[in-house]
Write an enzyme that holds these catalytic residues in place. Structure first.
Site, mmCIF file in Angstrom:
data_model
loop_
_atom_site.group_PDB
_atom_site.id
_atom_site.type_symbol
_atom_site.label_atom_id
_atom_site.label_comp_id
_atom_site.label_asym_id
_atom_site.label_seq_id
_atom_site.Cartn_x
_atom_site.Cartn_y
_atom_site.Cartn_z
ATOM 1 C CB VAL A 21 -0.936 0.002 1.223
ATOM 2 C CG1 VAL A 21 -1.737 1.304 1.285
ATOM 3 C CG2 VAL A 21 -1.877 -1.187 1.182
ATOM 4 C CE LYS A 36 6.793 -8.476 -4.229
ATOM 5 N NZ LYS A 36 6.620 -7.964 -2.857
ATOM 6 C CD GLU A 100 5.859 -4.211 -2.241
ATOM 7 O OE1 GLU A 100 5.391 -4.776 -1.230
ATOM 8 O OE2 GLU A 100 5.175 -3.898 -3.237
ATOM 9 N N PRO A 184 -2.074 5.467 8.195
ATOM 10 C CG PRO A 184 -4.095 6.625 8.062
ATOM 11 C CD PRO A 184 -2.634 6.758 7.741
#
Length: 225
Positions: A21, A36, A100, A184
Site C-alpha cells: 500500500v 516487484k 518493492e 493509517p
C-alpha cells in the site's frame, strides 16, 4: 542511463505490514513506475496487480513469478528453479522507479543471496516500512542496522498502523533515522466492481500523512535526512 537516485527501494521489517500500500501511494504521488523483482504467490491478487489498481501507474513485469506464497527461495525451489540475482538488475527507464522487496530485509532469494545483498548491489536509497504494533522497535532497529552495515542509504522509516508516538520517537532516536510519517490502516482498498474512486482515496490519505518532501529530496539529489 537513469541515475540511481531516481530509484527508491521499499522494504519492510516483516511481511504483511502494508508496504505494498505504501509503495502504491509512492508510485501515485511521484508519478513513478513500479517493479516487484520476485512475486511469490499467484492465486490471489499479486502486488503488481494491486499497485496497478491503486495507483494507475506504470507497472513493470516481475523478474520471477512463482506460484507458492512463501519466501522467494522456497517458492523457487518448489518449482525446481533458482533465482539468479544477475537477472534482477535495476530496470533502466526515464523517471522515478519504486522497487518493492518481499517480506523483510533479510529474506533469501536463493541459498547464498539475500534481498539485503541485492539492495546493497543496487546502491539505491531505501525506505523502511514498519508497523506500529508491539515488537516494532526491535524489528525496526535490527533492520536499520542490517541495511547500514550492508552499505545501504536509508531515507527514513515509514510507519503503518495506529499512532504510537512514544514507539515511533524511540525508533527515530535510537535508529538515528528520519520519520517519514505514519500511514493509517486503510480498510476500503480491497477489490471491488467499481474501482474508480480508490486511487483518489489512497492519494489523499498518503499526501496527508507522508512527508513527501523528504522522499522527493532523495530523488532530486538533495541532502538525505
Amino acid at each position: 542511463m537513469r541515475a540511481v537516485s531516481q530509484t527508491l527501494v521499499v522494504t519492510g521489517t516483516d511481511t504483511g505490514i502494508g508496504k505494498t500500500v505504501f509503495s502504491a501511494g509512492l508510485v501515485q504521488a511521484l508519478q513513478a513506475s513500479y517493479w516487484k523483482p520476485v512475486q511469490s504467490g499467484l492465486e490471489e491478487e499479486t502486488d503488481s496487480e494491486f499497485v496497478a489498481r491503486l495507483s494507475a501507474g506504470t507497472v513493470l513485469a516481475e523478474g520471477y513469478r512463482l506460484q507458492l506464497p512463501a519466501s522467494p527461495h522456497l517458492s523457487a525451489e518448489a518449482e525446481g528453479v533458482e533465482i539468479d540475482p544477475a537477472h534482477l538488475a535495476l530496470p533502466q527507464l526515464d523517471g522515478p522507479l519504486v522497487v518493492e522487496g518481499a517480506g523483510g530485509v533479510m529474506v533469501p532469494l536463493n541459498r547464498d543471496f539475500l534481498y539485503l545483498d541485492l539492495f546493497a548491489r543496487w546502491g539505491a536509497p531505501v525506505i523502511l516500512c514498519a508497523r506500529t504494533q508491539l515488537g516494532t522497535i526491535n524489528h525496526t532497529l535490527l533492520s536499520l542496522k542490517a541495511l547500514r552495515d550492508a552499505g545501504c542509504t536509508v531515507i527514513g522509516v515509514g510507519f503503518i498502523g495506529d499512532a504510537e508516538p512514544e514507539v515511533e520517537e524511540s525508533i527515530v532516536q535510537f535508529g538515528a533515522v528520519a520519520h517519514l510519517g505514519r500511514l493509517p490502516m486503510i480498510t476500503d482498498l480491497g477489490a471491488q466492481p467499481d474501482l474508480g474512486a480508490q486511487p483518489s482515496v489512497l492519494a489523499e490519505i498518503f499526501a496527508r500523512h507522508i512527508k513527501l518532501d523528504l522522499i522527493r529530496a532523495a530523488l532530486t539529489g538533495g541532502e538525505l535526512p
